[in-house]
Structure formats: C-alpha cells, structure tokens
Write a protein that holds these residues in place. Structure first.
Motif, PDB file in Angstrom:
ATOM      1  N   TYR B 155       0.815  -1.221   0.000  1.00 14.13           N
ATOM      2  CA  TYR B 155       0.000   0.000   0.000  1.00 14.13           C
ATOM      3  C   TYR B 155       0.847   1.270   0.000  1.00 14.13           C
ATOM      4  O   TYR B 155       0.336   2.359   0.209  1.00 14.13           O
ATOM      5  CB  TYR B 155      -0.939   0.012   1.221  1.00 14.13           C
ATOM      6  CG  TYR B 155      -2.113  -0.933   1.080  1.00 14.13           C
ATOM      7  CD1 TYR B 155      -3.194  -0.616   0.250  1.00 14.13           C
ATOM      8  CD2 TYR B 155      -2.121  -2.143   1.754  1.00 14.13           C
ATOM      9  CE1 TYR B 155      -4.257  -1.496   0.121  1.00 14.13           C
ATOM     10  CE2 TYR B 155      -3.184  -3.026   1.627  1.00 14.13           C
ATOM     11  CZ  TYR B 155      -4.242  -2.688   0.797  1.00 14.13           C
ATOM     12  OH  TYR B 155      -5.297  -3.563   0.658  1.00 14.13           O
ATOM     13  N   ARG B 156       2.125   1.087  -0.180  1.00 17.12           N
ATOM     14  CA  ARG B 156       3.078   2.211  -0.219  1.00 17.12           C
ATOM     15  C   ARG B 156       3.009   3.093   1.028  1.00 17.12           C
ATOM     16  O   ARG B 156       2.889   4.313   0.956  1.00 17.12           O
ATOM     17  CB  ARG B 156       2.857   3.080  -1.467  1.00 17.12           C
ATOM     18  CG  ARG B 156       2.637   2.261  -2.705  1.00 17.12           C
ATOM     19  CD  ARG B 156       3.367   2.823  -3.923  1.00 17.12           C
ATOM     20  NE  ARG B 156       3.286   1.861  -5.023  1.00 17.12           N
ATOM     21  CZ  ARG B 156       4.208   0.907  -5.225  1.00 17.12           C
ATOM     22  NH1 ARG B 156       5.252   0.813  -4.449  1.00 17.12           N
ATOM     23  NH2 ARG B 156       4.057   0.066  -6.225  1.00 17.12           N
ATOM     24  N   ILE B 157       3.027   2.461   2.145  1.00 16.67           N
ATOM     25  CA  ILE B 157       3.135   3.187   3.406  1.00 16.67           C
ATOM     26  C   ILE B 157       4.531   2.921   3.942  1.00 16.67           C
ATOM     27  O   ILE B 157       4.912   1.760   4.130  1.00 16.67           O
ATOM     28  CB  ILE B 157       2.097   2.686   4.444  1.00 16.67           C
ATOM     29  CG1 ILE B 157       0.682   2.825   3.889  1.00 16.67           C
ATOM     30  CG2 ILE B 157       2.225   3.445   5.764  1.00 16.67           C
ATOM     31  CD1 ILE B 157      -0.368   2.078   4.678  1.00 16.67           C
ATOM     32  N   TRP B 158       5.304   3.986   4.132  1.00 16.85           N
ATOM     33  CA  TRP B 158       6.679   3.779   4.564  1.00 16.85           C
ATOM     34  C   TRP B 158       6.817   4.113   6.052  1.00 16.85           C
ATOM     35  O   TRP B 158       6.446   5.192   6.481  1.00 16.85           O
ATOM     36  CB  TRP B 158       7.652   4.615   3.733  1.00 16.85           C
ATOM     37  CG  TRP B 158       7.408   4.417   2.270  1.00 16.85           C
ATOM     38  CD1 TRP B 158       6.983   5.338   1.381  1.00 16.85           C
ATOM     39  CD2 TRP B 158       7.565   3.191   1.542  1.00 16.85           C
ATOM     40  NE1 TRP B 158       6.857   4.780   0.129  1.00 16.85           N
ATOM     41  CE2 TRP B 158       7.203   3.454   0.203  1.00 16.85           C
ATOM     42  CE3 TRP B 158       7.971   1.886   1.888  1.00 16.85           C
ATOM     43  CZ2 TRP B 158       7.237   2.467  -0.793  1.00 16.85           C
ATOM     44  CZ3 TRP B 158       8.009   0.915   0.898  1.00 16.85           C
ATOM     45  CH2 TRP B 158       7.635   1.213  -0.425  1.00 16.85           C
ATOM     46  N   SER B 160       8.584   5.260   9.468  1.00 16.73           N
ATOM     47  CA  SER B 160       9.652   6.212   9.752  1.00 16.73           C
ATOM     48  C   SER B 160      10.373   5.776  11.026  1.00 16.73           C
ATOM     49  O   SER B 160      10.147   4.690  11.545  1.00 16.73           O
ATOM     50  CB  SER B 160       9.081   7.609   9.943  1.00 16.73           C
ATOM     51  OG  SER B 160       8.427   7.663  11.196  1.00 16.73           O
ATOM     52  N   ALA B 161      11.220   6.664  11.517  1.00 20.44           N
ATOM     53  CA  ALA B 161      12.013   6.341  12.708  1.00 20.44           C
ATOM     54  C   ALA B 161      11.122   6.054  13.908  1.00 20.44           C
ATOM     55  O   ALA B 161      11.483   5.261  14.783  1.00 20.44           O
ATOM     56  CB  ALA B 161      12.966   7.481  13.026  1.00 20.44           C
ATOM     57  N   SER B 162       9.949   6.656  13.935  1.00 23.09           N
ATOM     58  CA  SER B 162       9.053   6.413  15.077  1.00 23.09           C
ATOM     59  C   SER B 162       8.644   4.943  15.161  1.00 23.09           C
ATOM     60  O   SER B 162       8.250   4.460  16.217  1.00 23.09           O
ATOM     61  CB  SER B 162       7.814   7.310  14.986  1.00 23.09           C
ATOM     62  OG  SER B 162       6.960   6.833  13.961  1.00 23.09           O
ATOM     63  N   GLY B 163       8.789   4.231  14.034  1.00 23.64           N
ATOM     64  CA  GLY B 163       8.476   2.800  14.020  1.00 23.64           C
ATOM     65  C   GLY B 163       9.337   2.010  14.986  1.00 23.64           C
ATOM     66  O   GLY B 163       8.951   0.936  15.451  1.00 23.64           O
ATOM     67  N   LEU B 164      10.511   2.551  15.313  1.00 26.06           N
ATOM     68  CA  LEU B 164      11.402   1.863  16.249  1.00 26.06           C
ATOM     69  C   LEU B 164      10.783   1.739  17.635  1.00 26.06           C
ATOM     70  O   LEU B 164      11.182   0.891  18.429  1.00 26.06           O
ATOM     71  CB  LEU B 164      12.733   2.591  16.350  1.00 26.06           C
ATOM     72  CG  LEU B 164      13.641   2.466  15.116  1.00 26.06           C
ATOM     73  CD1 LEU B 164      14.856   3.353  15.259  1.00 26.06           C
ATOM     74  CD2 LEU B 164      14.057   1.006  14.916  1.00 26.06           C
ATOM     75  N   VAL B 241       2.366   4.537  15.558  1.00 23.72           N
ATOM     76  CA  VAL B 241       3.797   4.774  15.332  1.00 23.72           C
ATOM     77  C   VAL B 241       4.245   4.097  14.045  1.00 23.72           C
ATOM     78  O   VAL B 241       5.195   4.534  13.403  1.00 23.72           O
ATOM     79  CB  VAL B 241       4.711   4.304  16.491  1.00 23.72           C
ATOM     80  CG1 VAL B 241       4.438   5.076  17.744  1.00 23.72           C
ATOM     81  CG2 VAL B 241       4.616   2.821  16.735  1.00 23.72           C
ATOM     82  N   LEU B 242       3.554   3.039  13.649  1.00 18.70           N
ATOM     83  CA  LEU B 242       3.944   2.342  12.426  1.00 18.70           C
ATOM     84  C   LEU B 242       3.329   2.973  11.189  1.00 18.70           C
ATOM     85  O   LEU B 242       3.988   3.171  10.179  1.00 18.70           O
ATOM     86  CB  LEU B 242       3.518   0.879  12.505  1.00 18.70           C
ATOM     87  CG  LEU B 242       4.495  -0.066  13.196  1.00 18.70           C
ATOM     88  CD1 LEU B 242       3.869  -1.434  13.365  1.00 18.70           C
ATOM     89  CD2 LEU B 242       5.790  -0.188  12.406  1.00 18.70           C
TER      90      LEU B 242
END
Lengths: 273, 282
Positions: B155-158, B160-164, B241-242
């Motif tokens: 779905y082209r969702i990238w 970011s750093a918050s994913g950590l 966050v993801l």
C-alpha cells in the motif's frame, strides 16, 4: 570429610485429608453455610481434623560420603522426605539444614520433553535442575557418553523407551555439581548393565564427598552398596542404622500387616493431562 | 568413568528449610535464572509447530487469514471505517500486539498447571514458568511483523524512525500479559475455573480493545472505560507509530503503563503468597 551435610530436626509434612487438599467449591460453601445455621449453638464441629501426616518427627544427620538406603512401603513417606530436602515442598513442622545443593531424580520423565531430542533434553533437564549454561557445557559430552544412547541421542524423546529416558535423566543428575544426590525408585527401569553403572557412579560420587540418598525396593542391591539404612513406616523413621541391621528390621516389619487407610495418601500419584 | 572429578568445594552455603523459610520468588530471580528462562522459552518455541506439515508457515498463515476474514467482515460487511489507512493494514497492525498479548496471557495462565509434573518433581524456580510462557509468542510476532511490512509496502506506506518505538511497546505488551497471567496462573493451581475464564475473557477483551475498529469510533463517554484497559492504549499507539508516524499519545500510554505496573505488583504479591503450596495442590 565427616562434615555434616544434611541435618533434620523433627521435620514433618502434613497434607489436608481428601481429594482436593482443602479446596472448597461453591456448592460446598453453600452447604457449609446452611449446616452452620442448622447446627445448635455450642455444639462443636463434628468434622475431624483433616490432616494426614505424610512424614513426621524425622531427625537425623548425614555426613559426607555416606550412602543412605531408604526403605519403606509405598506411601511410607520416602518421597515426601526427599521432596522437602530438595525444596519442592515446604515442611509443616521442624527444619532441615543442607550444606550445598541437592540434585534430585524423583522421576524419570520430570524435566524432559517428548518432542525434543536427547541432546536438547540434556539442556532442558540440566537447566530445570538449576545448572547454569556453563555447567552444562562443561559436562555435556560426558553426559552423552555416560548415557550410552549412541545415535538415539539425536532422536526425539517420544521414540525413547522408559529405560532410555532414565539413562538420560540419571546421567544429567549424576553430573550436577551437588553435595547431595537423591535418587528415588527409578533404577528399576534400567537394564542390569546400566543399573550396575549407576550404582558405580553413585559410589564414585560418595567417594568424592557427596551424600547419596537412595530409595529402592531392591533390598539385595541396597545391601550391597549402601553404608546406612533408614526404614520408614507410615511416615515415621522406624530405624536408622547400619544397612544390614536396617535390612533385618525392614524384613521383619514387612511381615506385619498394615492398615491400608494411610497407605496411599501421602504420595500423590502424578497423572499427566 | 564415574564422575568423581566433580568433587565439591568445602565451603558451601548452608540452606535452612523450615515452614517459614523464604522459598518465595524474588524479582531478582528473573535475572538469576536467566538461562532457565531462556531454555523454557526456547523449549516452547521449539515444540510449537512440531509434527505439523506446514511447520513454521503457520506463523504467517494465521495472521494472514485472520486479516483477510476481518477485512471482509468488518470493512466490507459492517463498513467500519479505518480512516485514511487501508483496512487490511489497519487491522493487521492491531492484531499484531493483540495476538502477542492474548497468546502470552493464555500460555502464562496455564503455565503452572501444564507443568504440574515438573512442579511436583523438580525444585524449579516457579516464577520462571509464567514469565517464560509470556514470551513464547515472540517468533509468531516477528513473522507477523514481517507480513505487516510486506502489506505496508503493497500500500506504499513507509515506516519512519518512530516505528522503532515498536520495540519498547512490545515489551509493554509482554508485561501486560504477564501482569494478568501471573495472577491467573497462581489461581489456576487451586481453581481450574481459570481454564474456563481465559478463552471467554480474552474474547470479550478483544471486542473492548480497538483492534478491528479505531478508538475514534467509540463515543466520547465510553472512552473513559477504554482507558481502563491498558491494551487499548497500547494497540492504538502501536498502530500509529507504524502507520502514521504521529506523535505518541503520551497521556493514554502513561496511564496504561501505570495500570500495568499496579497490576503486575498485585499479581506478583499474590503469586508469592500462594507459591509455597503450589506443589501440594496443583
């Protein structure tokens, strides 16, 4: 060398009588409440004190290097004593002091997993018995060698016979760094060759200063290698003396009939599932 | 041949065993028996998909099919709006922490009863069983996370750093499971009612946690009730966050954290009070 390793003073364990060890369910709560209302004032409970002493009033000292043969009929308290000494269950009264660690082998299957291989089970069993990663690594190869399981060691345990499981479990127990090695009646599962090897290993352990507590019904075998004998009868220590004397005592006691009521109460039977 | 060379040092500690001896677990046991914890977790993971044809594929198939069915039921049939996130990604990102929580809760609640044979035969540190059981779902979680990244790519969702932040959040999920599992495991030893309560409880809790729907759909007066459920905040935050790289909802998360800590302290205290009789009644 003659340092005291185990000292017990009037140690005893009581279990609550009956099937559920004092657990009360909802239905019972209700009936108790109703009965309490119906009962005339001042009349004390008719229910007896619901305790059964599995073991009581046991005092002894065991020194380094002793091999103690523990005898007694089923339910006479042998296993309960070993369970208290190894910290599985808490005594109700009295106390014990133990220098160092206790390695126990109460049952063949405890701390093993059917789906894991023999090698994996060595890790699992060692760790559950309190061995560290390092301790296990140091003796791993010797455990494998001692068990003489050959290529079966890489098979899942579910394809093992009981005797093979015992080989594995005993090998792990004997290679633990402990001051007491407590082996319950399990060797009967092994073939005579391995039994002899186990006895030799236990004698070696005793020579190295370990205490060996050995429960068995194989009296002849016990007589051949124990240095001391303890005879349990209905939770009491009837005789604590040289093995030959204990043997005679036990043989004469065995002729007397026992009341079956206390026979089967103290050692709970493990049922998987 | 006999292992005599293991002869013991003369200076050994003397331990006393009596009716009041402190055989209760301490928090430090978790570190002290770290290896045992790891071995128990490893054992449970290792035997998880043994003697199955599909093997570890189950770890990917389960979340995949759950996602598909949920998308059909909640998005197509019930028309639940997931805002600007595509529903499959939305629901999967919620299922991830939820499944880890639910599996950990179930396993830890049953851990003592399942290992009753061990408990009555080996002097095993009792705390190790429920603690390691909560971690058993970790490999499934990692696989599901992989699946989520694939879906996000689709779905082209990238991320970011918050994913950590997923990492600490996952630990919170494990602690939440433990905070309830520890208590239920101890009760289960005495009363097997727990075995009947658990599936029922997790199912009800699933519907009261914003997994299949966003919290924003919940009417305002009910939000307070939701804030009492720590998983509610954790699932929401985990998701955003993801997927959204949004700022964390610190307030809700702090409240959830405080809740988990309180529950954990209460459960642990109950566990310690009852554990001396585990081997006698289990």
């Amino acid at each position: 060398m003659n340092e005291v390793v185990i000292r017990t003073e009037q140690i005893g364990k009581a279990y609550e009588f009956g099937n559920r060890r004092g657990l009360v369910d909802l239905r019972e709560r209700f009936s108790q409440a109703i009965r309490a209302r119906l009962r005339p004032r001042g009349l004390t409970s008719l229910e007896p004190d619901g305790n059964v002493w599995a073991v009581r009033d046991i005092s002894f000292r065991v020194r380094r290097g002793e091999i103690v043969g523990i005898m007694g009929r089923n339910g006479s308290g042998k296993t309960t004593l070993l369970k208290m000494l190894s910290g599985i269950t808490v005594p109700t009264e009295g106390w014990a002091e133990i220098r160092g660690r206790v390695a126990t082998l109460l049952d063949v299957g405890a701390g093993l997993h059917a789906e894991l291989t023999g090698r994996e089970n060595i890790l699992l069993n060692g760790a559950t018995h309190g061995m560290s990663r390092r301790e296990i690594r140091d003796v791993f190869d010797r455990i494998v060698e001692f068990s003489e399981l050959g290529q079966s060691i890489d098979q899942p345990l579910k394809y093992f016979s009981t005797g093979m499981c015992l080989r594995l479990a005993f090998s792990v127990a004997v290679f633990q760094r402990s001051s007491v090695l407590a082996v319950d009646e399990v060797l009967a599962q092994a073939d005579p060759e391995f039994q002899a090897k186990c006895l030799e290993a236990m004698m070696g352990a005793a020579k190295g200063g370990q205490v060996v507590l050995f429960v068995s019904h194989d009296l002849e075998r016990m007589r051949s290698f124990c240095t001391r004998g303890m005879v349990f009868e209905r939770g009491r220590l009837r005789c604590d003396c040289a093995i030959n004397e204990a043997f005679v005592h036990f043989a004469s006691e065995a002729e007397r009939p026992v009341t079956p009521a206390t026979e089967f109460l103290s050692e709970p039977v493990a049922v998987e599932g | 041949m006999a292992p005599t060379s293991l002869a013991l040092p003369d200076t050994e500690t003397i331990s006393r065993i009596d009716s009041s001896s402190p055989t209760v677990s301490r928090l430090s046991d978790v570190w002290k028996h770290g290896y045992l914890l790891w071995i128990f977790t490893w054992r449970d993971i290792k035997v998880r998909y043994k003697q199955t044809f599909l093997g570890a594929s189950w770890a990917a198939l389960q979340p995949l099919f759950t996602m598909l069915v949920f998308t059909f039921v909640f998005s197509r049939v019930a028309k639940v709006s997931s805002g600007r996130d595509p529903y499959p990604v939305f629901v999967l990102s919620g299922l991830l922490p939820w499944q880890f929580f639910a599996y950990g809760l179930i396993r830890s609640s049953n851990s003592l009863v399942e290992n009753r044979y061990l408990l009555t035969r080996v002097p095993v540190p009792r705390l190790a069983l429920p603690v390691s059981a909560t971690l058993t779902g970790a490999p499934d979680f990692v696989v599901s996370l992989g699946l989520l990244f694939v879906m996000m790519g689709f779905y082209r969702i990238w991320p970011s750093a918050s994913g950590l932040l997923v990492v600490p959040l996952t630990m919170v999920v494990a602690l939440t499971a433990l905070s309830m599992g520890l208590f239920l495991a101890a009760v289960n030893v005495r009363y097997r009612d727990v075995g009947y309560i658990i599936p029922f409880f997790t199912q009800l809790m699933f519907f009261l946690t914003p997994v299949a729907y966003p919290l924003s759909l919940v009417p305002q007066p009910w939000r307070l009730l939701y804030s009492l459920n720590p998983m509610s905040a954790v699932v929401e935050v985990f998701r955003y966050v993801l997927l959204r790289n949004t700022v964390l909802e610190w307030k809700a998360l702090t409240l959830a954290g405080a809740m988990v800590c309180t529950l954990l302290a209460m459960s642990f205290s109950y566990f310690r009070r009852t554990e001396r009789t585990f081997a006698d009644v289990v």
